[in-house]
Design a protein around this motif. Structure first.
Motif, PDB file in Angstrom:
ATOM      1  N   HIS A 275      32.973 -67.129   7.732  1.00  0.00           N
ATOM      2  CA  HIS A 275      32.366 -67.115   6.629  1.00  0.00           C
ATOM      3  C   HIS A 275      32.149 -68.648   6.074  1.00  0.00           C
ATOM      4  CE1 HIS A 275      33.040 -62.692   5.012  1.00  0.00           C
ATOM      5  NE2 HIS A 275      32.682 -62.790   6.369  1.00  0.00           N
ATOM      6  N   TYR A 276      30.947 -68.932   5.727  1.00  0.00           N
ATOM      7  CA  TYR A 276      30.697 -70.229   5.380  1.00  0.00           C
ATOM      8  C   TYR A 276      29.901 -70.567   4.088  1.00  0.00           C
ATOM      9  CZ  TYR A 276      27.870 -74.693   5.545  1.00  0.00           C
ATOM     10  OH  TYR A 276      27.097 -75.850   5.172  1.00  0.00           O
ATOM     11  N   TRP A 277      30.626 -71.349   3.234  1.00  0.00           N
ATOM     12  CA  TRP A 277      29.882 -71.499   2.002  1.00  0.00           C
ATOM     13  C   TRP A 277      29.669 -73.128   1.964  1.00  0.00           C
ATOM     14  CZ3 TRP A 277      28.945 -68.401  -1.848  1.00  0.00           C
ATOM     15  CH2 TRP A 277      29.744 -66.668  -1.827  1.00  0.00           C
ATOM     16  N   ASN A 278      28.242 -73.282   1.198  1.00  0.00           N
ATOM     17  CA  ASN A 278      27.953 -74.698   0.719  1.00  0.00           C
ATOM     18  C   ASN A 278      27.395 -74.723  -0.693  1.00  0.00           C
ATOM     19  OD1 ASN A 278      26.626 -77.355   0.533  1.00  0.00           O
ATOM     20  ND2 ASN A 278      25.379 -76.738   2.351  1.00  0.00           N
ATOM     21  N   VAL A 279      28.208 -75.495  -1.470  1.00  0.00           N
ATOM     22  CA  VAL A 279      27.915 -75.677  -2.939  1.00  0.00           C
ATOM     23  C   VAL A 279      27.991 -77.119  -3.149  1.00  0.00           C
ATOM     24  CG1 VAL A 279      28.950 -74.865  -5.289  1.00  0.00           C
ATOM     25  CG2 VAL A 279      29.402 -73.454  -3.346  1.00  0.00           C
ATOM     26  N   GLY A 280      26.767 -77.475  -4.110  1.00  0.00           N
ATOM     27  CA  GLY A 280      26.763 -78.715  -4.629  1.00  0.00           C
ATOM     28  C   GLY A 280      25.317 -78.909  -5.374  1.00  0.00           C
ATOM     29  N   SER A 281      25.004 -80.165  -5.485  1.00  0.00           N
ATOM     30  CA  SER A 281      23.766 -80.668  -6.252  1.00  0.00           C
ATOM     31  C   SER A 281      23.092 -81.722  -5.839  1.00  0.00           C
ATOM     32  CB  SER A 281      23.979 -80.588  -7.867  1.00  0.00           C
ATOM     33  OG  SER A 281      22.979 -80.874  -8.629  1.00  0.00           O
ATOM     34  N   GLY A 292      22.998 -86.609  -3.118  1.00  0.00           N
ATOM     35  CA  GLY A 292      23.587 -85.125  -3.117  1.00  0.00           C
ATOM     36  C   GLY A 292      25.091 -85.142  -2.765  1.00  0.00           C
ATOM     37  N   THR A 293      25.613 -84.208  -3.448  1.00  0.00           N
ATOM     38  CA  THR A 293      27.149 -84.200  -3.251  1.00  0.00           C
ATOM     39  C   THR A 293      27.455 -82.642  -3.113  1.00  0.00           C
ATOM     40  OG1 THR A 293      27.685 -85.926  -4.598  1.00  0.00           O
ATOM     41  CG2 THR A 293      29.468 -84.521  -3.995  1.00  0.00           C
ATOM     42  N   PHE A 294      27.993 -82.173  -1.843  1.00  0.00           N
ATOM     43  CA  PHE A 294      28.105 -80.953  -1.516  1.00  0.00           C
ATOM     44  C   PHE A 294      29.491 -80.505  -1.017  1.00  0.00           C
ATOM     45  CE2 PHE A 294      23.663 -81.591  -1.273  1.00  0.00           C
ATOM     46  CZ  PHE A 294      23.321 -80.590  -1.838  1.00  0.00           C
ATOM     47  N   ASN A 305      42.414 -68.768   8.068  1.00  0.00           N
ATOM     48  CA  ASN A 305      42.550 -69.905   7.767  1.00  0.00           C
ATOM     49  C   ASN A 305      41.214 -70.521   7.323  1.00  0.00           C
ATOM     50  OD1 ASN A 305      41.275 -70.502  10.156  1.00  0.00           O
ATOM     51  ND2 ASN A 305      43.159 -70.959  11.214  1.00  0.00           N
ATOM     52  N   ASP A 306      40.978 -71.753   6.577  1.00  0.00           N
ATOM     53  CA  ASP A 306      39.739 -72.378   6.568  1.00  0.00           C
ATOM     54  C   ASP A 306      39.792 -73.722   6.451  1.00  0.00           C
ATOM     55  OD1 ASP A 306      41.549 -72.885   4.191  1.00  0.00           O
ATOM     56  OD2 ASP A 306      39.957 -73.123   2.887  1.00  0.00           O
ATOM     57  N   THR A 307      38.701 -74.316   6.638  1.00  0.00           N
ATOM     58  CA  THR A 307      38.324 -75.878   6.696  1.00  0.00           C
ATOM     59  C   THR A 307      37.501 -76.215   5.525  1.00  0.00           C
ATOM     60  OG1 THR A 307      38.803 -75.752   9.189  1.00  0.00           O
ATOM     61  CG2 THR A 307      37.403 -77.648   8.364  1.00  0.00           C
ATOM     62  N   GLN A 308      37.572 -77.229   4.958  1.00  0.00           N
ATOM     63  CA  GLN A 308      36.777 -77.611   4.031  1.00  0.00           C
ATOM     64  C   GLN A 308      36.345 -79.341   4.182  1.00  0.00           C
ATOM     65  OE1 GLN A 308      38.903 -77.132   0.079  1.00  0.00           O
ATOM     66  NE2 GLN A 308      38.806 -74.844   0.345  1.00  0.00           N
ATOM     67  N   TRP A 309      35.328 -79.660   3.562  1.00  0.00           N
ATOM     68  CA  TRP A 309      34.919 -81.003   3.805  1.00  0.00           C
ATOM     69  C   TRP A 309      33.901 -81.175   2.563  1.00  0.00           C
ATOM     70  CZ3 TRP A 309      33.316 -77.313   7.387  1.00  0.00           C
ATOM     71  CH2 TRP A 309      31.762 -77.203   7.365  1.00  0.00           C
ATOM     72  N   ILE A 310      33.809 -82.407   2.324  1.00  0.00           N
ATOM     73  CA  ILE A 310      32.763 -82.836   1.406  1.00  0.00           C
ATOM     74  C   ILE A 310      31.558 -83.448   2.008  1.00  0.00           C
ATOM     75  CG2 ILE A 310      31.968 -84.337  -0.723  1.00  0.00           C
ATOM     76  CD1 ILE A 310      35.056 -84.098  -1.736  1.00  0.00           C
ATOM     77  N   SER A 311      30.413 -83.182   1.706  1.00  0.00           N
ATOM     78  CA  SER A 311      29.385 -83.745   2.270  1.00  0.00           C
ATOM     79  C   SER A 311      28.488 -84.708   1.404  1.00  0.00           C
ATOM     80  CB  SER A 311      28.210 -82.968   2.905  1.00  0.00           C
ATOM     81  OG  SER A 311      26.977 -83.265   3.530  1.00  0.00           O
TER      82      SER A 311
END
Length: 333
Positions: A275-281, A292-294, A305-311
């Motif tokens: 499952h993949y989420w992308n949240v930002g503006s 933009g930051t996401f 388990n999960d993997t998170q990163w900032i774009s």
């Protein structure tokens, strides 16, 4: 004389922007730009968004990442032609995608296109709706260069992968089908709905949302649909992928053609246990500068388990002629 100077200055600016574009596209190292971010790649996530910008465009992208003396670089390339047909409700795009990665040079080639149709209508005095339906048709193959891999039956207890004379030990493994799969079909369908709440107000807010399903044949267990993706001919079928998103746009400032745009965005994808989420503006000034930051997350339900990163995204646009524009984008993950 003044017109000649202006034309020369315009050509110099086009040349400068093109050089900067080529420099960064060929040298930037980041996570995969083509598929990890929705903005700028809308039609790749939802085929109904093909041509939704209302213009003819040609784009090319290339990413080289994670290269080291011990590892081959991961490279991804995309070429796309997109057009919104004049005096028609239909839009389309044609694209070619290429990817290679890892020691065995795992390669993917994908050719296809999307076609989308739109149905506009109004409700109330000035609320405008735009409903779009899209179909994606693409064919793909996967390949691995097995000659660059070492198999367990090649290993000698004393000398490793080589014999006593320095010759590479041979493996009994026989690569099927010239190290690649057959071409297999990866269709997709998508729906999107855009609402402009007040067409008479230049600061009107909009909302855009949509749903899409990729690898539709993966919904079936039939092995005869040309959907097997296994290079080893194990008849492993490509699982379907679901995508949904919602995006708002607010115009807090507008004056004499100058405006500021704010675009909050949420998207979700699901494929098998991932499952993949992308949240930002996304913030934009006159469509010529944007930032933009996401926050992105991939969660594996099977392994818990999960993997998170900032774009971080940065974009520039420049009108080189009255109806021509060059856009340049950067992403860092």
């Amino acid at each position: 004389m003044n017109m000649q100077i202006i034309n020369k200055w315009t050509k110099l600016r086009v040349f400068f922007i093109t050089c900067v574009f080529l420099f960064f596209v060929l040298n930037v190292i980041s996570q995969d730009r083509l598929y990890s971010n929705f903005l700028g790649n809308e039609a790749a996530f939802n085929p109904s968004l093909s041509g939704f910008r209302g213009a003819f465009s040609i784009s090319g992208r290339f990413v080289s990442q994670w290269q080291s003396p011990q590892l081959n670089a991961y490279r991804t390339g995309l070429f796309k032609m997109e057009e919104s047909l004049p005096c028609s409700i239909f839009d389309y795009d044609l694209h070619a995608e290429y990817n290679e990665e890892g020691s065995g040079i795992y390669k993917t080639m994908r050719l296809g296109g999307n076609i989308a149709g739109t149905a506009p209508f109004e409700t109330g005095k000035s609320t405008v709706h735009n409903i779009r339906f899209g179909i994606g048709l693409a064919w793909q193959f996967n390949a691995v260069n097995f000659n660059q891999l070492v198999f367990s039956d090649q290993l000698d207890p004393k000398y490793g992968a080589f014999d006593a004379f320095g010759n590479l030990n041979q493996s009994s493994f026989i690569a099927p089908l010239n190290n690649r799969t057959k071409w297999f079909f990866t269709p997709a369908v998508g729906f999107s709905h855009r609402i402009l709440f007040n067409s008479e107000n230049k600061k009107s807010s909009t909302v855009l949302w949509g749903l899409a399903m990729h690898h539709l044949i993966g919904l079936s267990n039939d092995k005869n649909w040309g959907q097997a993706e296994s290079i080893l001919q194990l008849e492993t079928t490509l699982p379907y992928r679901f995508h949904g998103f919602v995006q708002f746009e607010f115009i807090p400032y507008y004056h004499l053609g100058q405006f500021l745009s704010v675009k909050p965005h949420v998207s979700f994808e699901m494929q098998s246990n991932l499952h993949y989420w992308n949240v930002g503006s996304h913030f934009s000034l006159n469509r010529h500068f944007s930032i933009g930051t996401f926050v992105q997350q991939i969660y594996n339900f099977e392994q818990n388990n999960d993997t998170q990163w900032i774009s971080l995204q940065l974009g520039f646009g420049h009108n080189v002629l009255k109806d021509k524009k060059i856009e340049l984008g950067f992403t860092y993950n």
